[in-house]
Design a protein around this motif. Sequence first.
Motif, PDB file in Angstrom:
ATOM      1  N   LEU B 194      28.392  31.872  38.315  1.00  0.00           N
ATOM      2  CA  LEU B 194      29.222  32.321  39.428  1.00  0.00           C
ATOM      3  C   LEU B 194      29.470  33.814  39.312  1.00  0.00           C
ATOM      4  O   LEU B 194      29.562  34.363  38.218  1.00  0.00           O
ATOM      5  CB  LEU B 194      30.573  31.595  39.416  1.00  0.00           C
ATOM      6  N   GLY B 195      29.603  34.473  40.473  1.00  0.00           N
ATOM      7  CA  GLY B 195      29.886  35.902  40.478  1.00  0.00           C
ATOM      8  C   GLY B 195      31.325  36.177  40.113  1.00  0.00           C
ATOM      9  O   GLY B 195      32.180  35.293  40.178  1.00  0.00           O
ATOM     10  N   SER B 196      31.589  37.425  39.740  1.00  0.00           N
ATOM     11  CA  SER B 196      32.947  37.787  39.317  1.00  0.00           C
ATOM     12  C   SER B 196      33.971  37.534  40.414  1.00  0.00           C
ATOM     13  O   SER B 196      35.058  37.028  40.157  1.00  0.00           O
ATOM     14  CB  SER B 196      32.993  39.263  38.935  1.00  0.00           C
ATOM     15  N   ARG B 198      33.973  35.402  42.823  1.00  0.00           N
ATOM     16  CA  ARG B 198      34.238  33.983  42.978  1.00  0.00           C
ATOM     17  C   ARG B 198      35.093  33.467  41.824  1.00  0.00           C
ATOM     18  O   ARG B 198      36.006  32.670  42.015  1.00  0.00           O
ATOM     19  CB  ARG B 198      32.911  33.234  43.011  1.00  0.00           C
TER      20      ARG B 198
END
Lengths: 286, 580
Positions: B194-196, B198
């Motif tokens: 997951l991206g930061s 998110r």
Amino acid sequence: MKETKTVAPILEVKDLIVEYPGGFGKPAKRVIDGVSFNIAPGETLALVGESGSGKSTIGNTILGLTKATGGQINFEGADITYLNLKNRRKFAADLQAIFQNPYGSLNPGLKIKDILTEPLQVQRKLSSQEAGRIVTELLQRVGMPANSGDRYPSHFSGGQRQRIAIARAVSVKPKLIICDEATSALDVSTQAAVLELLAELKRDFNLAMLFITHHLAIVRNFADNVIVLNKGQIVEYGPAKQVCDNPQDLYTQLLVAAVPVPDPLAQAQRRKERHEKLLVLAKGTA
Amino acid sequence: MSTIETTTEIVREERPRTQHFMGRLLRKPVALVAIGYLVLIIVLCLGAPIVSKYDPLVQDLYTIQSLPTGDHWLGTDALGRDVVSRLLYGGLVSLYGVGLALVVFAVVGISIGLLAGYTGGLVDRIISTTIEIVLSIPHLVIILAVLAIFGTGMTAPMITLGILACGGLARIVRANTVAAREELYVGAAKVSGLGSGRIIFRHILPNLTGPIIVQLSLFAGNALATQAGLAFLSLGVQPPDPSWGGMVGEASQVILQFPWLLVPSGGIIALTMIAFGLLGDAAREASFETHQRSAGIAVRHKIAPAGDGSAASSSGEDILSVDGLNISFQEAKEIKEIVKDISFAIRPGEIVGLVGESGSGKTVTGLALLDLLPANALVTAKASWFKNVNLQNPAEIKKIRGKGIAMIWQEPMVSLDPVFTVGSQLGEVIKLHNRQLSKAQVRQRAVELLKSVKIKEPEKVLKQFPHQLSGGMAQRVVIAQALAGDPELLIADEPTTALDVTVQADILDLLRDIRRERNMAILLITHDFGVVADLCDSVLVMRYGQIVERGEVVKLFTMPQHDYTRSLLAATPSLVKGTL
């Protein structure tokens, strides 16, 4: 040392070094000191050691949660040693993890189905409908009741939570799972059930596994190969049964001798042997 | 692993521990009242033209300084203006100011808190230092300077206030983010790819709702006070425009002739501030509960024997005999039975293993023997004797605690106080058991005790603090402490579970030696059949609060009678080939 066959390894770790900064004026502390190993597709490699041996650090370094100081980690031939989180993301689907504490690894504020759909939507770009269908399947696969999806993690026992964590890890069809003390917090019968589940999934999906544990007794039956780690260095590396039954290194021998077996008569014999070994050692050093 | 046919898993139906914060908050009467009041005030102020038929600026010099009447519900002021109307229109100005400051406070505070906490490193240090500097500047001075530059109007000073004060919120958000960043589920989210953004908005921020709401409500009260203060000084809002602070100012000018005028304006400021404060209080409680399970209701122990109590002491050779022990816990509404009618006995020098999985009641049983259960526990027994001491009488238990029966726990570090040396802690226990000893004698006894747990350099260890000891060493010290009272029975609750396997083997050896030297009985509570096989003479297997099987150790391992014992043994991994 055991070399993997002609198949290209899924994970190669070469001369890995990890140091923690020592603070003002103190030298850096070397926690991993030149560790190398390979994992072939479908292989289960156990990483065994006592506290402070650095076994979890190796797992975290492979996952990118701890920075490597030196050496190289290749995943399917690609160097992932110094990738930042963003560049690591494309490997995330293939490289998954299950952690020790089933109470901490699930976000308490999210429903089970949201915890499980998240990686599916991010990694496999599935629609929420498709993801929902897969989640139902997954829950069934790991032996959870069908209505679990609408509940929160706090509704479930440790073993059940670990099943959910396993479902999350396998949902994106990874090639390698790093299990860091995945069963250590569980009761024996729960542990047996979870190990059985992992073994089944391993077979079904041809999963490779790095199984980090302090529990030598599990290793003998569960892993193909085992690495015994002491103070950040490999002291023994070989087939699990061979290492457990006939350890070569002195440290491994003492470790194996200290594991109590669930058989009072056999254990009394093992205890005697351990004491003799310790006595010989004490004389040797004196 | 394929040979396991029956695998039992204990399913715990816990009450949900982490119900949503907002749900908890809204179930608090105080919070509901506070929120209700605030919503009412906001609605009334927004609907001022409808609620009040008077213009707040129109003077009616025929009815000045009027007390509440049917026409003017809260009276009129010195210039005959309707107080209700001025309160409502003025509230709009005041609440706009508070709202503006609150939005700035929240947005800036949360953003930089998250940024500092999530990024860490240099960014964190720069932000934290800046926050400390900003927080050390007196806000009012800056706000007055801003007013001097921008002139009148509430917008500039309230934005300034929000920015100046948001450091406090940022610090709290930062601290919570740093803690959340270390949570395994955030690690799991990272591993999921997951991206930061998110991770922050889905996994970190929602869990900070509680602390943020607490800070927001406390700050809202502050902002209202500041805003009223400025208006009181006729800064920001210019007369004749109404505002709550300004109205207090106007009332203060006629306080001697017409004291009533202070009541509506002062009252509404006070009430609104109290509402913010109560909301903050309730939010703090709710967020605390979200992380902590509510404790059960306390009931006093029922010690009255359930049977006839005819037996006068433990029979025959047994050092401990328990007959028909029941333990239940009073929880919110129901009574939960944890241990159901168990009986067992221990002979002098015998090591008895009490084995079971989590939730089987084994730990609770050990605690009940020494009357160490929380106040909501209900303990009854037909008979429970330690030699000739009735364990159903708390006063008697006090006398044998540590002397007749001692106890050690799983986590040795928890049993040791980190701020005292080993010597001082051990000495304290020794003196407790024998008050006549001189300082030198106490020290000598401490050295003896450390020697008896096979510590090689007792003099050195006495001077050390717990954090300087390894886990195995700490457990030895704890055992030495337990031996200080020369107990005849040691209750050891998972004494080696937290230790490395080689250290575990040493501690098991030590317990075996101590038993031989002192003929001390041990009740070993454990989940590990390997440990049982190594140390115990006899075994009690517990499941769901009942003893399902008992027997001599070799017999139990070779010929287990109960299915549960068999499945447990089958599930226990063994290092020796052939066993599994």
